[in-house]
Design a protein around this motif. Structure first.
Motif: not given
Length: 113
Positions: A74-75, A78, A69-70, A65-67, A62
């Protein structure tokens, strides 16, 4: 430090290596944060240390992912995070969210490469 931690991990000094990765994560190193997530979630079959801890693994996921995003991965990260969260109890989910929020209040996450 990341390279050194990897070397000593492979030599069997797993606790010392984990301590280095935790210190690096606490400096905000995004690579170390996602690495810890993967280690705690045992995302690869050969991972046996540290002991599997889905709360810590999801929390580090988390944070990442919260930091980040690019990030090109990422996917995938997630998907692993959501899968883990899907079978945690409400209490465990709260622990994940609290750990991540506290970490992000104290640290700036950044990629060093």
């Amino acid at each position: 430090m990341e390279g050194y931690a990897s070397i000593i991990y492979d030599e069997g000094n797993k606790k010392e290596a984990l301590d280095i990765w935790i210190k690096m994560a606490n400096t905000g190193d995004a690579g170390s944060i996602i690495f810890l997530a993967e280690q705690y979630l045992h995302s690869l079959p050969q991972i046996t240390y540290p002991e599997k801890d889905e709360v810590l693994g999801a929390a580090y996921s988390k944070i990442y992912l919260d930091s980040m995003g690019t990030d090109k991965e990422y996917d995938l990260y997630k998907k692993n995070y959501l899968e883990t969260m899907s079978h945690l109890s409400d209490t465990q989910k709260k622990q994940v969210n609290n750990f991540a929020a506290e970490f992000l209040n104290k640290h700036t996450v950044r990629t060093l490469y």
